[in-house]
Scaffold this active site. Structure first.
Site, PDB file in Angstrom:
ATOM      1  N   LYS A   1       0.835  -1.209   0.000  1.00 28.04           N
ATOM      2  CA  LYS A   1       0.000   0.000   0.000  1.00 28.04           C
ATOM      3  C   LYS A   1       0.873   1.262   0.000  1.00 28.04           C
ATOM      4  O   LYS A   1       0.633   2.197  -0.750  1.00 28.04           O
ATOM      5  CB  LYS A   1      -0.902   0.007   1.243  1.00 28.04           C
ATOM      6  CG  LYS A   1      -1.666   1.305   1.440  1.00 28.04           C
ATOM      7  CD  LYS A   1      -2.476   1.295   2.713  1.00 28.04           C
ATOM      8  CE  LYS A   1      -1.785   1.899   3.897  1.00 28.04           C
ATOM      9  NZ  LYS A   1      -1.876   3.356   4.003  1.00 28.04           N
ATOM     10  N   ASN A   2       1.893   1.268   0.852  1.00 25.53           N
ATOM     11  CA  ASN A   2       2.686   2.492   0.987  1.00 25.53           C
ATOM     12  C   ASN A   2       3.574   2.762  -0.223  1.00 25.53           C
ATOM     13  O   ASN A   2       4.152   3.833  -0.335  1.00 25.53           O
ATOM     14  CB  ASN A   2       3.538   2.433   2.264  1.00 25.53           C
ATOM     15  CG  ASN A   2       2.670   2.492   3.510  1.00 25.53           C
ATOM     16  OD1 ASN A   2       1.515   2.925   3.459  1.00 25.53           O
ATOM     17  ND2 ASN A   2       3.205   2.043   4.634  1.00 25.53           N
TER      18      ASN A   2
ATOM     19  N   ARG B   1      -5.145  10.941   4.073  1.00 24.42           N
ATOM     20  CA  ARG B   1      -4.084  11.917   4.242  1.00 24.42           C
ATOM     21  C   ARG B   1      -2.990  11.792   3.170  1.00 24.42           C
ATOM     22  O   ARG B   1      -2.426  12.790   2.699  1.00 24.42           O
ATOM     23  CB  ARG B   1      -3.475  11.679   5.633  1.00 24.42           C
ATOM     24  CG  ARG B   1      -2.668  12.775   6.132  1.00 24.42           C
ATOM     25  CD  ARG B   1      -1.984  12.425   7.430  1.00 24.42           C
ATOM     26  NE  ARG B   1      -0.874  13.328   7.582  1.00 24.42           N
ATOM     27  CZ  ARG B   1      -0.982  14.571   7.974  1.00 24.42           C
ATOM     28  NH1 ARG B   1      -2.153  15.061   8.305  1.00 24.42           N
ATOM     29  NH2 ARG B   1       0.071  15.359   8.037  1.00 24.42           N
TER      30      ARG B   1
ATOM     31  N   CYS C   1      -4.214  14.386  12.386  1.00 22.34           N
ATOM     32  CA  CYS C   1      -4.170  12.957  12.094  1.00 22.34           C
ATOM     33  C   CYS C   1      -4.393  12.210  13.397  1.00 22.34           C
ATOM     34  O   CYS C   1      -3.953  12.652  14.455  1.00 22.34           O
ATOM     35  CB  CYS C   1      -2.809  12.631  11.511  1.00 22.34           C
ATOM     36  SG  CYS C   1      -2.537  10.894  11.283  1.00 22.34           S
TER      37      CYS C   1
ATOM     38  N   ARG D   1       2.082  14.624  12.431  1.00 19.56           N
ATOM     39  CA  ARG D   1       2.583  14.442  11.067  1.00 19.56           C
ATOM     40  C   ARG D   1       2.598  15.757  10.281  1.00 19.56           C
ATOM     41  O   ARG D   1       1.839  15.957   9.324  1.00 19.56           O
ATOM     42  CB  ARG D   1       1.731  13.424  10.311  1.00 19.56           C
ATOM     43  CG  ARG D   1       1.856  12.055  10.879  1.00 19.56           C
ATOM     44  CD  ARG D   1       1.699  11.016   9.812  1.00 19.56           C
ATOM     45  NE  ARG D   1       0.449  10.323   9.883  1.00 19.56           N
ATOM     46  CZ  ARG D   1       0.109   9.305   9.112  1.00 19.56           C
ATOM     47  NH1 ARG D   1       0.917   8.861   8.203  1.00 19.56           N
ATOM     48  NH2 ARG D   1      -1.053   8.716   9.238  1.00 19.56           N
ATOM     49  N   PRO D   2       3.467  16.692  10.673  1.00 18.21           N
ATOM     50  CA  PRO D   2       3.411  18.005  10.058  1.00 18.21           C
ATOM     51  C   PRO D   2       3.657  17.981   8.546  1.00 18.21           C
ATOM     52  O   PRO D   2       4.496  17.228   8.069  1.00 18.21           O
ATOM     53  CB  PRO D   2       4.516  18.783  10.772  1.00 18.21           C
ATOM     54  CG  PRO D   2       5.239  17.844  11.628  1.00 18.21           C
ATOM     55  CD  PRO D   2       4.529  16.542  11.647  1.00 18.21           C
ATOM     56  N   ILE D   3       2.878  18.816   7.873  1.00 13.40           N
ATOM     57  CA  ILE D   3       2.979  18.904   6.420  1.00 13.40           C
ATOM     58  C   ILE D   3       4.098  19.876   6.030  1.00 13.40           C
ATOM     59  O   ILE D   3       4.490  19.967   4.877  1.00 13.40           O
ATOM     60  CB  ILE D   3       1.594  19.348   5.873  1.00 13.40           C
ATOM     61  CG1 ILE D   3       1.438  18.990   4.410  1.00 13.40           C
ATOM     62  CG2 ILE D   3       1.335  20.815   6.069  1.00 13.40           C
ATOM     63  CD1 ILE D   3       1.095  17.570   4.203  1.00 13.40           C
TER      64      ILE D   3
ATOM     65  N   ASP E   1       4.506   0.900  11.913  1.00 13.39           N
ATOM     66  CA  ASP E   1       3.272   0.271  11.435  1.00 13.39           C
ATOM     67  C   ASP E   1       3.071  -1.140  12.005  1.00 13.39           C
ATOM     68  O   ASP E   1       1.982  -1.702  11.896  1.00 13.39           O
ATOM     69  CB  ASP E   1       3.267   0.199   9.904  1.00 13.39           C
ATOM     70  CG  ASP E   1       2.831   1.511   9.274  1.00 13.39           C
ATOM     71  OD1 ASP E   1       2.329   2.391   9.998  1.00 13.39           O
ATOM     72  OD2 ASP E   1       2.990   1.660   8.043  1.00 13.39           O
TER      73      ASP E   1
ATOM     74  N   VAL F   1       8.114   7.244  16.755  1.00 11.05           N
ATOM     75  CA  VAL F   1       7.810   7.886  15.466  1.00 11.05           C
ATOM     76  C   VAL F   1       6.559   8.768  15.564  1.00 11.05           C
ATOM     77  O   VAL F   1       6.563   9.915  15.123  1.00 11.05           O
ATOM     78  CB  VAL F   1       7.667   6.829  14.351  1.00 11.05           C
ATOM     79  CG1 VAL F   1       7.358   7.490  13.011  1.00 11.05           C
ATOM     80  CG2 VAL F   1       8.943   5.993  14.234  1.00 11.05           C
TER      81      VAL F   1
ATOM     82  N   ARG G   1      -8.496  -0.427   4.429  1.00 10.71           N
ATOM     83  CA  ARG G   1      -7.610   0.576   3.817  1.00 10.71           C
ATOM     84  C   ARG G   1      -6.255  -0.049   3.473  1.00 10.71           C
ATOM     85  O   ARG G   1      -5.585   0.418   2.555  1.00 10.71           O
ATOM     86  CB  ARG G   1      -7.371   1.751   4.780  1.00 10.71           C
ATOM     87  CG  ARG G   1      -8.541   2.710   4.913  1.00 10.71           C
ATOM     88  CD  ARG G   1      -8.155   3.873   5.803  1.00 10.71           C
ATOM     89  NE  ARG G   1      -6.843   4.364   5.405  1.00 10.71           N
ATOM     90  CZ  ARG G   1      -5.888   4.745   6.255  1.00 10.71           C
ATOM     91  NH1 ARG G   1      -6.095   4.717   7.541  1.00 10.71           N
ATOM     92  NH2 ARG G   1      -4.731   5.164   5.800  1.00 10.71           N
TER      93      ARG G   1
END
Lengths: 428, 90
Positions: free
Chosen positions: A35-36, A105, A129, A134-136, A317, A339, A409
């Site tokens: 997926k990632n 996201r 989130c 999780r800064p953009i 994960d 993390v 998902r």
């Protein structure tokens, strides 16, 4: 151009999973495409000037969403089984709508590619989130360094650049999403871009391979310095997605927790080293073959300590599934999440099943119990859902897991795959 | 500390993993090169990426190339490449 039936359509919107625990998982299971890896690669396909074919694409709701995002930009997307074909010729819009970005996201990863192709990108701000901030801003800082002007306007991120120019960019944190966005934008910028302290995850290497297959010049992916020489044009390509290391790890853990004997096929073993080390430490036998792993548990589980880290450390994960394993291990396990700051939401749900866990800051202390019992629980996020499934498979009695849309998902055909291993599991 | 095996331990069934003998580095490199070429990759870029990062994703699974490359330690590959280059220079 329409996207074929979504996963939600196929599952008739059933959102509960019922599990009758207590059966050891036995047999073989094949891991799907990652997926990632597939999400940024589908986003990057709009960089091409001609059609792209992507193989080994898993049937996941997140994949449906990214396909819908690029379709909303005017791109033709067609899906046939595990193949996605993208024809970016019709790309005529630079705005990714709020209703799609808010669903996932990771949609923000389309920003770098859009900026490279259209000189403009307008994306709904992904906001907060569930598992951490999780800064953009790492994404934006990188795009600004390439010459983009960024504005935040009425909840949208707007980036414009008459032309992108290569730059030296140091990431304050090796963010996977930021590295991917910068790689995509830089692949068509003028000159050379160097990303220092870049993310090193295998999914970054898969994206680099894809960009190079299209005629790009990305070097050093998989290390902490990536060098990208911009090109004026990228061509279509055919690409196969790498196997999902997180899905593989989830099945390994579930097999171990149930005292089973499972062979997980289609794996790249090097991607699972920290997970295999911890499984062995917990007393599980792991047999490695070229592209498969067999897990057998013959004895009691032992408590383990681990700390999540960016790649090549223990993947965040798999923190939740591995925690499920420790709930039934002898002794005390100490798990530190470094993390994300809010990734222990599964703890309360595991406690409902009888687990003995307490949280101290970013550390979870797990005292193993002799048995878990089935309960009504909620999947609070994707990997929490996988943890609950593993726990439910080993628990006494029936567990009812709600909010399973999170699980869909990221895990293709999970109910069917577990049924294939002898699990008593169904959707409701 | 030196561990001593008792006589009893020799009576138990023991499992030994023999080192797998395989083709030499040169042969593996040639096969991997061909597989990468056949799939349309730039073999130099892919092999350098693999040597730098250690990530087998750089090597295609076509014709078993990914499995083959993992049979060698990266230092063995590098040794072979440097040796070959220096031999040509001298």
């Amino acid at each position: 151009m329409a996207v074929v039936k979504t996963v939600a359509d196929r599952k008739d919107n059933l959102d509960k999973i019922l599990v009758k625990g207590g059966n050891p998982l036995v047999g073989k299971v094949t891991v799907s495409g990652a997926k990632n890896a597939v999400l940024p690669i589908i986003a990057a396909s709009i960089l091409a000037g001609s059609p792209v074919q992507i193989d080994d694409v898993p049937n996941l709701t997140d994949v449906d969403t990214i396909c819908q995002v690029i379709a909303s930009l005017g791109v033709a997307v067609a899906r046939d089984g595990n193949t996605v074909k993208v024809d970016p010729a019709g790309l005529d819009t630079f705005e990714a709508p709020h209703e799609l970005v808010s669903k996932m996201r990771a949609s923000v990863v389309v920003m770098g590619a859009l900026l490279a192709r259209m000189g403009k990108a307008r994306i709904s701000h992904p906001g907060g989130c569930a598992i951490g901030s999780r800064p953009i801003n790492w994404h934006l800082k990188g795009l600004e360094a390439l010459g983009a002007q960024i504005r935040i306007n009425h909840g949208y991120l707007e980036a414009t650049a008459a032309s992108l120019k290569g730059a030296r960019i140091y990431l304050d944190f090796p963010s996977v999403g930021a590295t991917e966005n910068i790689m995509m934008a830089a692949s068509m910028a003028k000159g050379t871009t160097i990303i220092e302290n870049s993310a090193q995850e295998p999914e970054i290497v898969d994206l680099a391979n894809f960009i190079n297959e299209m005629g790009g010049k990305v070097r050093g992916a998989g290390t902490n310095v990536i060098r990208i020489e911009g090109v004026s044009h990228l061509n279509g390509a055919v690409h196969s997605i790498i196997p999902d290391r997180i899905e593989a790890g989830s099945y390994l853990v579930a097999a171990a927790l149930t005292g089973g004997d499972v062979t997980v096929e289609n794996v790249i073993i090097d991607h699972l080293k920290p997970v295999l080390a911890k499984l062995r430490e917990s007393g599980v036998e792991v047999i490695e073959a070229d592209t498969s792993l067999r897990v057998i548990r013959r004895s009691e589980l032992k408590g383990i300590d681990f700390k999540t880290q960016v790649h090549p450390g223990f993947p965040t994960d798999l923190q939740a599934p591995m925690m499920a394993l420790t709930t039934m291990a002898r002794g005390t396990s100490i798990i530190t999440e470094t993390v994300f700051e809010n990734r222990f939401m599964h703890v309360e749900e595991l406690k409902r099943m009888g687990a003995n866990i307490r949280i101290e800051g970013r550390t979870a202390i797990v005292d193993g119990v002799a048995r878990l019992t089935g309960a009504q629980v909620k999947a609070t996020d994707l990997r929490a859902g996988a943890a609950l499934l593993a726990a439910a498979l080993s628990a006494e009695g029936v567990t009812e897991i709600e909010n399973t849309y999170h699980i869909d998902r990221g895990y293709e055909n999970i109910v069917e795959k577990l049924q294939g291993l002898g699990a008593q599991i169904s959707r409701a | 500390m030196v561990s001593v095996l008792s006589n009893e331990s020799f009576e138990e069934t023991m499992m030994f993993k023999a080192k797998q003998e395989g083709p030499p580095a040169q042969e593996i490199l040639a096969q991997v090169y061909t597989a990468l070429k056949q799939k349309g990759y730039d073999p130099i870029n892919q092999l350098v990426g693999y040597l730098l990062s250690g990530d087998p994703v750089y090597i295609t699974s076509h014709n078993n190339a990914r499995t083959l490359i993992r049979r060698l330690e990266r230092y063995e590959l590098l040794e072979e490449l440097v040796k070959s280059y220096l031999t040509q220079l001298s």
